[in-house]
Design an enzyme around this catalytic site. Structure first.
Site, short mmCIF file in Angstrom:
data_model
loop_
_atom_site.label_atom_id
_atom_site.label_comp_id
_atom_site.label_asym_id
_atom_site.label_seq_id
_atom_site.Cartn_x
_atom_site.Cartn_y
_atom_site.Cartn_z
N PHE A 76 2.09 -5.41 0.80
CA PHE A 76 0.90 -4.80 0.11
C PHE A 76 0.66 -5.47 -1.08
O PHE A 76 1.60 -5.96 -1.94
CB PHE A 76 0.90 -3.42 0.45
N CYS A 77 -0.52 -5.19 -1.52
CA CYS A 77 -0.80 -5.58 -3.09
C CYS A 77 -2.14 -5.00 -3.24
O CYS A 77 -2.56 -3.94 -2.83
CB CYS A 77 -0.98 -7.17 -3.04
N THR A 78 -2.63 -5.05 -4.53
CA THR A 78 -3.72 -4.36 -5.01
C THR A 78 -4.87 -4.36 -4.16
O THR A 78 -5.32 -3.35 -3.60
CB THR A 78 -4.29 -4.77 -6.52
#
Length: 247
Positions: free
Chosen positions: A183-185
């Site tokens: 996951f990331c922004t």
């Protein structure tokens, strides 16, 4: 009074070969609508962050969707009282998210994804639908992770995303027999990360569709601690997608 400035972020991996002309067209449209923010263009696709009143944002997205390459871009939304950008920039780059791994071509095929509601369900029940343990992998940089992240997350203290391939290669055994969710922004880094992990032989890898911002939008702050760092004047947003009041 409700907040009046709509902030959007969106990306798409798609082959682009008219970068200079596309930059001029996009810049002209953004200026005509008085938008502020940053748009990155590269041979592998587009990455955009924009802020303005709803009417101007909707007009820009309607115009962008007229290009068949961008017709399915669906931005993530949040609100603020002020525009968190000082100007409008449209920049040409070698990659829209720098990994220094040119063999990875996300436009050639996406990694499998998990929807925010399904990830929450997996975390609630303690395993995925196949009964495997779920490992959350934060692909962001160290200063972003410091603002907030999911509970029980693996993160590598990265100074930049270019360090991710080496870090995950050294940690492969951790993921044996488990389901990994990167996951990331907003989804862009975790998409590249998931493709890379599958290519080096990590079997059960998913990306969080839409990243943290889409998770906040659809699920809220379940299993999350802190805020989410954002690359604009707000600094961070909370799970309600409001500008963080934390110092």
């Amino acid at each position: 009074m409700p907040m009046s400035i709509l902030n959007i972020s969106a990306y798409k991996f798609v082959g682009l070969d008219d970068l200079a002309a596309l930059r001029e067209r996009i810049m002209a449209r953004c200026e005509a609508l008085a938008l502020k923010g940053t748009i990155l263009l590269a041979p592998e696709g587009i990455n955009l962050f924009l802020a303005a009143p709803r009417e101007a944002i909707d007009a820009f997205m309607a115009w962008l969707h007229e290009d068949p390459r961008f017709a399915d871009i669906a931005p993530k939304e949040s609100w603020s009282d002020d525009v968190p950008f000082g100007r409008m920039r449209v920049r040409l780059k070698k990659e829209i998210i720098t990994m220094h791994a040119p063999a990875i071509r996300p436009e050639a095929g996406r990694a499998p994804h998990v929807l925010p509601a399904d990830l929450r369900r997996w975390l609630d029940q303690g395993h995925d639908d196949a009964g495997r343990e779920v490992v959350l992998l934060d692909t962001r940089n160290d200063y972003e992770v410091a603002a907030g992240t999911f509970e029980n997350t693996v993160e590598y203290g990265l100074a930049s995303f270019t360090g991710f391939p080496g870090a995950v290669a050294a940690d492969r055994e951790r993921f044996d027999g488990k389901t990994v969710v990167s996951f990331c922004t907003g989804g862009i880094r975790c998409e590249k990360a998931a493709i890379h992990m599958r290519e080096i032989g990590i079997e059960h890898v998913f990306q969080l569709e839409g990243g943290i911002l889409k998770y906040f939008e659809e699920v809220g702050g379940a299993h999350w601690r802190g805020d989410c760092f954002v690359f604009d004047g707000r600094g961070a947003v909370d799970p309600a997608l409001a500008p963080s009041e934390a110092p």
